[in-house]
Write a protein that holds these residues in place. Structure first.
Motif, short mmCIF file in Angstrom:
data_model
loop_
_atom_site.label_atom_id
_atom_site.label_comp_id
_atom_site.label_asym_id
_atom_site.label_seq_id
_atom_site.Cartn_x
_atom_site.Cartn_y
_atom_site.Cartn_z
N UNK A 192 0.83 -1.20 0.00
CA UNK A 192 0.00 0.00 0.00
C UNK A 192 0.87 1.26 0.00
N UNK A 193 0.46 2.24 -0.83
CA UNK A 193 1.16 3.51 -0.84
C UNK A 193 1.94 3.80 -2.10
N UNK B 111 -7.12 1.22 -5.11
CA UNK B 111 -6.75 2.60 -4.81
C UNK B 111 -7.59 3.12 -3.66
N UNK B 112 -7.15 4.22 -3.06
CA UNK B 112 -7.90 4.87 -1.99
C UNK B 112 -7.58 6.35 -2.00
N UNK C 31 -0.58 -7.64 -5.13
CA UNK C 31 -1.30 -6.46 -5.58
C UNK C 31 -0.70 -5.23 -4.93
N UNK C 32 -1.17 -4.07 -5.37
CA UNK C 32 -0.70 -2.83 -4.76
C UNK C 32 -1.85 -1.84 -4.69
N UNK C 33 -1.74 -0.94 -3.75
CA UNK C 33 -2.72 0.12 -3.60
C UNK C 33 -2.09 1.43 -4.01
N UNK C 34 -2.69 2.07 -5.01
CA UNK C 34 -2.28 3.42 -5.41
C UNK C 34 -2.84 4.37 -4.37
N UNK C 35 -1.96 4.97 -3.58
CA UNK C 35 -2.42 5.70 -2.40
C UNK C 35 -1.40 6.74 -1.98
N UNK C 36 -1.90 7.87 -1.47
CA UNK C 36 -1.04 8.87 -0.84
C UNK C 36 -1.33 8.97 0.66
#
Length: 409
Positions: A265-266, A319-320, A283-288
């Protein structure tokens, strides 16, 4: 003696915005401030929401599908809608905290993300029956990291979320909310002026017979007590930042312990997404980090398509950040995300009405997703493509793509 709720009213709300207004009325200012605050000037927090307003649709007038499905499979789990619970720490907005959120996730058929800074233990949360993914920061030495992984697996966690993007800035333009190290009599007296004006929040904790828990039970050593949030935060601050070799090591350790998915994540950059793929993540999370990382980072939705185009065929992208309505979910999925994760939205629902409030938020998003699918004339969330979204010029941010190109022979 059973306390009766003197503020009983129609608990249902029709939008996340209404849930936020109710949360603000109910919560003490420091608690509410901790939910909405971002780093420094809040530029990234603002862009997370504003970016969704730049995206549009071109709905059909006839020929829409009578039946529509939003079911999906995310990281091996079948979910009823592509909205997952993002892990958030110390949920002092309601006495049931993460347990209430997990029950809501189970009731609405989605994944519960549990922070290792949570106020409820992983054992309590998995006992609800929710499909739980345990989130970890890079804190402590490697033996400690493995011990926490083993505990999460033993409790029944169905996946691991590694959050590595939190740099945190103390310099918030509006001031950082006061968070006490622990809640005791002295703290209660000192903070009474800020709390006494929020009788509904006091009522909920009074009825539960407990004080807000500011410890981190998931970071407790074997046979030891849970550290305070600030002790846990100190451990994170004094742990050297991870390398990509550390990411690969974490992924390998989790594979040996559990064999279930590993989500990083991030991620904000294409070159980092490619490195994550090479490290073997599921997997990955597109996140700031909801605007709580480096201020000035673009809205997450601006980075979804470039990253999904680069690695979406090899691993799952979620994403978040800034998601407040079902149409936002549809925009994210159309641009390449498998699903979205929500944080502030469900915390406002939790503050407004406990478990039922979280379910209400998920129902609001479900209704918005269904409306958008109908207007677009598709019968399934899987049919969405970038062509379903009106995207202005220069909307996307392909951070790190140039560095990737230059590295190629």
């Amino acid at each position: 003696m059973k306390l009766e709720n003197p503020w009983k009213q129609n608990p249902w709300f029709e939008s996340v915005a209404v849930a936020q207004r109710r949360a603000r009325k109910r919560l003490p200012a420091p608690v509410y401030g901790a939910l909405v605050a971002g780093s420094e000037r809040g530029q990234t927090v603002d862009d997370n929401e504003a970016a969704f307003r730049e995206l549009g649709f071109a709905p059909h007038v006839a020929g829409q599908q009578a039946k529509r499905s939003m079911a999906a499979t995310v990281l091996g789990q079948e979910v009823a809608l592509p909205v997952l619970i993002s892990p958030t720490g110390v949920q002092a907005v309601h006495p049931d905290g993460e347990v209430a959120v997990a029950r809501a996730a189970a009731a609405r058929g989605t994944i519960m993300g549990l922070s290792n800074f949570a106020s409820k233990s992983v054992e309590e949360v998995t006992a609800t029956g929710a499909a739980t993914f345990f989130q970890m920061y890079w804190t402590g030495d490697r033996d400690v990291v493995v011990q926490r992984m083993q505990r999460a697996h033993a409790a029944g966690a169905l996946g691991l979320i590694a959050t590595l993007d939190w740099s945190f800035s103390m310099g918030r333009d509006w001031g950082s909310p006061e968070i006490p190290e622990k809640v005791d009599v002295k703290t209660m007296v000192r903070m009474a002026p800020k709390v006494v004006t929020k009788p509904r929040w006091l009522y909920e904790f009074g009825r539960s017979g407990q004080l807000p828990d500011l410890t981190a039970p998931n970071l407790a050593p074997p046979g030891g007590g849970a550290p305070t949030f600030f002790a846990a935060y100190y451990e994170w601050m004094t742990t050297p930042p991870p390398s990509w070799e550390d990411v690969a090591w974490m992924r390998e350790q989790w594979a040996q312990i559990s064999g279930t998915p590993f989500l990083l994540k991030g991620v904000c950059r294409v070159d980092d997404a490619l490195r994550a793929r090479d490290a073997g993540v599921s997997g990955l999370s597109v996140s700031n980090h909801g605007g709580n990382n480096l201020d000035g980072t673009p809205a997450a939705i601006r980075m979804v398509k470039p990253i999904a185009d680069a690695v979406g065929h090899d691993l799952e992208v979620v994403t978040d950040g800034g998601i407040r309505r079902g149409s936002d979910v549809v925009k994210a999925v159309a641009l390449g995300a498998r699903a979205v994760m929500i944080g502030r939205a469900y915390l406002w629902g939790l503050a407004a009405n406990g478990q039922a409030g979280v379910e209400n938020v998920l129902d609001v998003l479900r209704g918005g997703i269904d409306s958008a699918l109908m207007g677009l004339g598709v019968s399934s969330i899987d049919e969405l493509t970038p062509d379903h979204v009106l995207v202005p010029a220069n909307f996307h941010r392909d951070l790190g793509a140039l560095a990737t190109d230059e590295a190629r022979p």
